[in-house]
Design an enzyme around this catalytic site. Sequence first.
Site, PDB file in Angstrom:
ATOM      1  N   GLY A   1      44.821  48.371  42.746  1.00  9.55           N
ATOM      2  CA  GLY A   1      44.368  47.255  43.575  1.00  9.55           C
ATOM      3  C   GLY A   1      44.518  47.586  45.048  1.00  9.55           C
ATOM      4  N   GLY A   2      45.614  47.155  45.632  1.00 13.23           N
ATOM      5  CA  GLY A   2      45.860  47.306  47.073  1.00 13.23           C
ATOM      6  C   GLY A   2      45.563  48.697  47.617  1.00 13.23           C
TER       7      GLY A   2
ATOM      8  N   GLY B   1      50.669  43.834  42.790  1.00 13.26           N
ATOM      9  CA  GLY B   1      50.744  43.435  44.202  1.00 13.26           C
ATOM     10  C   GLY B   1      52.150  43.164  44.719  1.00 13.26           C
TER      11      GLY B   1
ATOM     12  N   SER C   1      50.919  47.992  41.390  1.00 12.32           N
ATOM     13  CA  SER C   1      51.618  48.672  42.490  1.00 12.32           C
ATOM     14  C   SER C   1      51.606  50.191  42.377  1.00 12.32           C
ATOM     15  CB  SER C   1      53.057  48.156  42.618  1.00 12.32           C
ATOM     16  OG  SER C   1      53.050  46.778  42.962  1.00 12.32           O
TER      17      SER C   1
ATOM     18  N   GLU D   1      48.818  46.415  32.690  1.00 19.06           N
ATOM     19  CA  GLU D   1      49.239  45.953  34.004  1.00 19.06           C
ATOM     20  C   GLU D   1      50.292  44.855  33.855  1.00 19.06           C
ATOM     21  OE1 GLU D   1      45.905  46.774  37.068  1.00 19.06           O
ATOM     22  OE2 GLU D   1      45.463  44.855  36.153  1.00 19.06           O
TER      23      GLU D   1
ATOM     24  N   ASN E   1      40.229  48.591  41.875  1.00 19.28           N
ATOM     25  CA  ASN E   1      39.885  47.183  41.713  1.00 19.28           C
ATOM     26  C   ASN E   1      40.031  46.528  43.077  1.00 19.28           C
ATOM     27  OD1 ASN E   1      39.693  44.484  41.078  1.00 19.28           O
ATOM     28  ND2 ASN E   1      41.612  44.393  39.894  1.00 19.28           N
ATOM     29  N   TRP E   2      38.905  46.327  43.737  1.00 19.17           N
ATOM     30  CA  TRP E   2      38.956  45.811  45.116  1.00 19.17           C
ATOM     31  C   TRP E   2      39.299  44.324  45.172  1.00 19.17           C
ATOM     32  CZ3 TRP E   2      34.217  48.126  48.277  1.00 19.17           C
ATOM     33  CH2 TRP E   2      34.306  49.523  48.256  1.00 19.17           C
ATOM     34  N   LYS E   3      39.214  43.647  44.033  1.00 17.60           N
ATOM     35  CA  LYS E   3      39.449  42.194  43.981  1.00 17.60           C
ATOM     36  C   LYS E   3      38.533  41.477  44.988  1.00 17.60           C
ATOM     37  CE  LYS E   3      44.004  43.143  42.243  1.00 17.60           C
ATOM     38  NZ  LYS E   3      45.385  42.726  42.048  1.00 17.60           N
TER      39      LYS E   3
ATOM     40  N   GLU F   1      44.690  38.101  36.695  1.00 14.90           N
ATOM     41  CA  GLU F   1      44.328  37.045  37.655  1.00 14.90           C
ATOM     42  C   GLU F   1      43.251  36.135  37.086  1.00 14.90           C
ATOM     43  OE1 GLU F   1      43.721  39.731  40.926  1.00 14.90           O
ATOM     44  OE2 GLU F   1      45.885  40.072  40.985  1.00 14.90           O
TER      45      GLU F   1
ATOM     46  N   HIS G   1      41.404  40.652  33.403  1.00 16.62           N
ATOM     47  CA  HIS G   1      42.465  40.894  34.387  1.00 16.62           C
ATOM     48  C   HIS G   1      43.413  39.691  34.396  1.00 16.62           C
ATOM     49  CE1 HIS G   1      44.538  41.454  38.169  1.00 16.62           C
ATOM     50  NE2 HIS G   1      44.200  42.734  38.083  1.00 16.62           N
TER      51      HIS G   1
HETATM   52  P1  PGA Z   1      47.889  46.370  42.721  1.00 16.86           P
HETATM   53  O1  PGA Z   1      46.839  45.660  41.718  1.00 16.86           O
HETATM   54  O2  PGA Z   1      47.616  47.854  42.655  1.00 16.86           O
HETATM   55  O3  PGA Z   1      47.560  45.790  44.068  1.00 16.86           O
HETATM   56  O4  PGA Z   1      49.248  46.018  42.251  1.00 16.86           O
HETATM   57  C1  PGA Z   1      46.472  46.268  40.511  1.00 16.86           C
HETATM   58  C2  PGA Z   1      45.531  45.364  39.768  1.00 16.86           C
HETATM   59  O5  PGA Z   1      45.719  44.135  39.780  1.00 16.86           O
HETATM   60  O6  PGA Z   1      44.566  45.853  39.140  1.00 16.86           O
END
Ligand code: PGA
Length: 253
Positions: A235-236, A174, A214, A168, A10-12, A100, A98
Amino acid sequence: MIRKTLIAGNWKMNGLLEDGIALAKGVAQEVKKAGRKDCEFLICPPFTLLSSAKKAIKGTKLMLGAQDCHYAEKGAHTGDISAKMLQDIGCQYVIVGHSERRTNHYESNELIKQKAEAAINTGLKVIICIGETEAEKDAGKTIAVCSAQIEGSVPEISNGQNTVIAYEPVWAIGTGRTPTTAEVEEVHAAIRKVVAKKLGRANANKMRILYGGSMKPSNAKELLALPDVDGGLIGGASLKVADFMAIGEASKQ
Ligand code: PGA
């Protein structure tokens, strides 16, 4: 093995044309080299990169997904993108719900369910995200919150093929913090039970439940080895080819 591992990035809101294309190409080449039959790889870049990412991954098994969609097929929805549009440019997957988006865009379970339904009806596969906040965890409500989110945001037309659930924990996204492996397995097993109640045991057994929050090369092996963890939503660590592929490598049993 009844469930094929899914490693999803997930590149966001990251990636301009040049670095986004390079990242997609880099991952695609490594996926090709790895030649895995037991594991699928997916990248979900921002909307602006989808078309060029599609070209960059051509001829490889790396799959393409988006990070959100609207529930309507078309019409007066300024700034939105429909599932049909995503499919039209070559997406196979879309992430919905998600945390967010639940937080920053006030998305409700009901809305997420409508989006998931529209995506499935269009022929896309959906990754429906759920997870508790830190306050909910501290109050011992993790499983109750996740169950309610499944009840509310997974549509009745979901099955083991067209739907993936991503657990999640909001406080783990993050932050570098993760639940213990025992906690993750407990929640994933509980999620599968709720899915079984809602959609039947066969669908629950087939449905992939990803862990996200994470996940990185150093903790991926122990998380991906858990019986009810069928992959990761990353994500990251999905923004670096080496880290993303190292997580894929860690899924080898
Ligand atoms: P993260 O994000 O790996 O940076 O914690 C995961 C996500 O929000 O899908």
